[in-house]
Design an enzyme around this catalytic site. Structure first.
Site, PDB file in Angstrom:
ATOM      1  N   VAL A 380       0.827  -1.205   0.000  1.00  0.00           N
ATOM      2  CA  VAL A 380       0.000   0.000   0.000  1.00  0.00           C
ATOM      3  C   VAL A 380       0.863   1.258   0.000  1.00  0.00           C
ATOM      4  O   VAL A 380       0.552   2.239  -0.687  1.00  0.00           O
ATOM      5  CB  VAL A 380      -0.942  -0.029   1.212  1.00  0.00           C
ATOM      6  CG1 VAL A 380      -1.650   1.306   1.403  1.00  0.00           C
ATOM      7  CG2 VAL A 380      -1.969  -1.148   1.057  1.00  0.00           C
ATOM      8  N   ASP A 381       1.950   1.253   0.764  1.00  0.00           N
ATOM      9  CA  ASP A 381       2.795   2.436   0.868  1.00  0.00           C
ATOM     10  C   ASP A 381       3.381   2.814  -0.490  1.00  0.00           C
ATOM     11  O   ASP A 381       3.336   3.981  -0.905  1.00  0.00           O
ATOM     12  CB  ASP A 381       3.915   2.169   1.872  1.00  0.00           C
ATOM     13  CG  ASP A 381       4.162   3.350   2.802  1.00  0.00           C
ATOM     14  OD1 ASP A 381       3.400   4.331   2.747  1.00  0.00           O
ATOM     15  OD2 ASP A 381       5.108   3.279   3.608  1.00  0.00           O
ATOM     16  N   ASP A 382       3.961   1.838  -1.189  1.00  0.00           N
ATOM     17  CA  ASP A 382       4.505   2.120  -2.516  1.00  0.00           C
ATOM     18  C   ASP A 382       3.418   2.614  -3.463  1.00  0.00           C
ATOM     19  O   ASP A 382       3.635   3.548  -4.239  1.00  0.00           O
ATOM     20  CB  ASP A 382       5.156   0.857  -3.090  1.00  0.00           C
ATOM     21  CG  ASP A 382       6.596   0.707  -2.651  1.00  0.00           C
ATOM     22  OD1 ASP A 382       7.480   1.191  -3.353  1.00  0.00           O
ATOM     23  OD2 ASP A 382       6.822   0.110  -1.586  1.00  0.00           O
TER      24      ASP A 382
END
Length: 661
Positions: A380-382
């Site tokens: 999710v962060d990327d």
């Protein structure tokens, strides 16, 4: 500097030097990839794996040994992050075993110092589960004194307690690989002259090999269950064991990535090679060959101190954050470096299935992973940061329709990955089972992937770039989560970066992006906390020890990355009340910038996992200090070589806009 000279001119010079450095270090394929450094246990485990697999002719072997020796502390130990207050028990024992396996004499100066440190602290009895398993593989530790990982776990459906998908992605892949090892309990002893007898000065019978005793009734339940599994392992009747082992092998083989690794990180990868070899895969099997070959470049990183083996690689993450920094400085797709990086980023979007689909049905793939290859585990962060970069570059792209398609897929995926509380975790949805942390295996650190403030903030900021604001119910609920997660001192915890400076530096720009009132009391409280933590030199820093000791939040030597995070947070507020603090922070960045345009930073400001489970996290929230000597050994801290560059560059670019306004 800034308050005595022309601030715009100074900022322009700093920005231009940093941009030139980015252009020079970009690879021909358009990406950036900084060296991702952790601790010497990574190299030590590779040496031990080479012994187990019977490989002695790898060309990089001597240089890997040299890198381990170069990281030894003066007291004889090895640490888990730069400047750690103490050496690490497990890393030191693993490095000692690896050096003995490589042929170093037990009375050589490095091993004498290491052995003295280990024996003085009774360190052998305090090692983590992974270290116990490595020693068991060498015949130096009884298998009965390691936690059982029965391959029958693969039979549990996804709704059952303690099924594979109750574990975080990094734990899941590691567990399946270790199930293959645990089913065989192989021993490939060191040669007689390299055994670790000297670590048992009173004899092996005097050594307490037992697992640590649990502290809760539920822990005792699992502890006793583990002892029963030992009896089952020795039983001649093991119905289903062969089928379970076969399914685990198939599970691992299906998840090998295109570059030969597993899950994009070292632990499941190296245990997969050992586990598959235990199950009869010869070294020349295509799966084994690919896995062994992958330990060469780009994973292997030669330096003047020897060759390091990265625990992970970060080309996608480094590239998208570099793009965000470049756009902060006013560059668009007319710049050749930006165009090449944008093309690379678009090519990396994942359309393959992954483990996340076990709990997220009916949502098409559309995320990004962190590494060169990791299609099974996009994160999710990327994906959130990719959306930020793409949203900024869409208008100047040569193919806006392609960018639109990528943004649409990414947004659908992000919304599908939302947890039940309206926030986001890194790899999975609702990965927060309290049972997981109670099993004997889960002593190595965070074995769950619950939502966190920093990841949620990045998603909120990405949605803000797409035009969503506080009127959007998804955004509003996520902001409610962030407000609930704010600490009493005004800061936010940093799950994937060190620590409260990172969390706060992620949250405030996100709130601005969705139109929150930046004069709200809770935001001003966060800003006041940041200003209170500014160092006399104008920068900000925070030691990794803040994960164990709440009094160290925001305390540590100044670093370029953490100064960048603090400035990004203060700049997001948009007023001029803290211009003096920001000027001092910018002075620090400009004053420490190297002539070639980048910064030096030996400190670790990233985390793989901070070093504790949810129970210890609750203790920290209550203001309790953890046992650093114990908890550091459960942490996995990271030094991203490019954090020192693109985060300060973002701050310089946004500060220039702030001054212009």
């Amino acid at each position: 500097m800034l308050h005595k000279a022309n601030p715009s001119e100074l900022l322009d010079q700093g920005v231009e030097k940093a941009l030139r450095w980015l252009e020079k270090t970009q690879t021909p394929k358009g990406y950036w990839a900084g060296f991702l450094k952790t601790n010497s246990a990574i190299e030590a485990e590779w040496i031990l794996a080479m012994h187990f697999l019977g490989i002695s002719d790898d060309p990089k072997y001597p240089e890997v040994i040299r890198s381990i020796l170069s990281e030894q502390r003066p007291d004889g130990s090895w640490e888990v992050f730069h400047g750690a207050p103490a050496g690490d028990v497990s890393a030191t024992v693993e490095c000692y075993a690896a050096l003995r396996a490589a042929g170093l004499d037990k009375d050589s100066e490095p091993l004498l110092r290491a052995r003295e440190w280990i024996l003085e602290r009774g360190a052998l009895g305090k090692v983590r589960v992974f270290t116990r398993m490595w020693l068991a593989l060498l015949g130096e530790w009884p298998w009965d004194a390691t936690p059982n990982l029965p391959p029958e776990l693969v039979f549990l459906p996804s709704w059952a307690p303690l099924n594979l998908y109750d574990f975080a992605s990094w734990g899941r892949a590691t567990i399946v690989a270790l199930c293959l090892v645990s089913a065989r309990r192989p021993v490939r002893p060191l040669p007689a002259d390299r055994r670790l007898d000297e670590l048992f000065p009173h004899g092996r019978k005097a050594q307490d090999f037992s697992l640590p005793r649990p502290k809760t009734p539920l822990g005792w339940f699992f502890f006793l269950g583990d002892r029963l599994l030992n009896l089952y392992h020795r039983s001649p009747l093991q119905p289903g064991r062969d089928l379970a082992t076969k399914l685990c092998v198939e599970w691992m083989v299906r998840r090998q990535e295109a570059d030969g690794c597993w899950a994009g990180i070292q632990p499941p990868w190296i245990y997969a090679l050992i586990g598959l070899n235990c199950q009869g895969f010869p070294l020349d099997h295509p799966v084994m060959k690919a896995g062994l070959e992958a330990f060469n470049e780009p994973w292997a990183h030669p330096t003047e101190k020897g060759t390091y083996l990265q625990c992970c690689t970060s080309p996608v993450w480094d590239t998208m954050l570099s793009l965000v920094a470049m756009t902060d400085c006013g560059l668009d797709c007319q710049n050749p470096s930006v165009q090449k990086a944008l093309d690379y980023l678009l090519d990396q979007q994942i359309d393959a299935p992954g483990d996340w689909q076990v709990k997220v049905r009916g949502v098409p793939s559309g995320g990004w992973a962190f590494e060169y290859e990791n299609d099974t585990y996009p994160d999710v962060d990327d994906t959130a940061v990719a959306v930020m970069a793409l949203a900024r570059l869409r208008a100047s792209s040569a193919d806006p329709a392609r960018v639109d398609r990528a943004l649409e897929r990414a947004t659908l995926w992000l919304l599908g990955m939302r947890c039940r509380n309206g926030a986001w975790a890194a790899f999975d949805v609702n990965n927060d089972s309290a049972l997981v942390g109670q099993i004997p295996f889960s002593d190595f650190g965070e074995s769950l992937d619950p939502p966190s403030a920093d990841v949620t903030a990045h998603v909120i900021e990405a949605l803000g770039h797409l035009g969503r604001d506080m009127a959007d119910p998804v955004v509003a609920r996520a902001v409610d989560y962030l407000r609930a997660e704010q600490e009493a001192d005004g800061s936010w915890f940093g799950r994937w970066g060190v620590n409260h400076v990172y969390g706060t530096g992620a949250v405030l720009p996100a709130l601005k992006a969705v139109g929150e009132n930046m004069q709200a009391d809770y935001i001003q409280k966060a800003a006041d906390w940041l200003v209170s933590k500014q160092n006399p030199d104008g920068g900000w820093g925070e030691t990794c020890s803040s994960y164990m000791d709440p009094s160290l939040r925001g305390v540590g030597p100044s670093t370029s990355s953490q100064t960048g995070w603090a400035l990004l947070a203060l700049l997001a507020i948009g007023d001029h009340e803290r211009d003096e603090a920001m000027a001092r922070g910018l002075d620090y960045l400009l004053g420490t910038q190297r002539p070639d345009g980048t910064w030096d930073q030996p400190e670790y400001t990233g985390t793989g996992f901070p070093g504790y489970g949810l129970g210890a996290r609750a203790d920290l929230t209550a203001g309790k200090t953890l046992d650093q000597g114990k908890e550091l050994g459960r942490g996995f801290m990271l030094n991203y070589a490019m954090y020192r560059h693109y985060f300060p560059l973002m701050a310089l670019g946004r500060a220039r806009r702030h001054l212009e306004a």
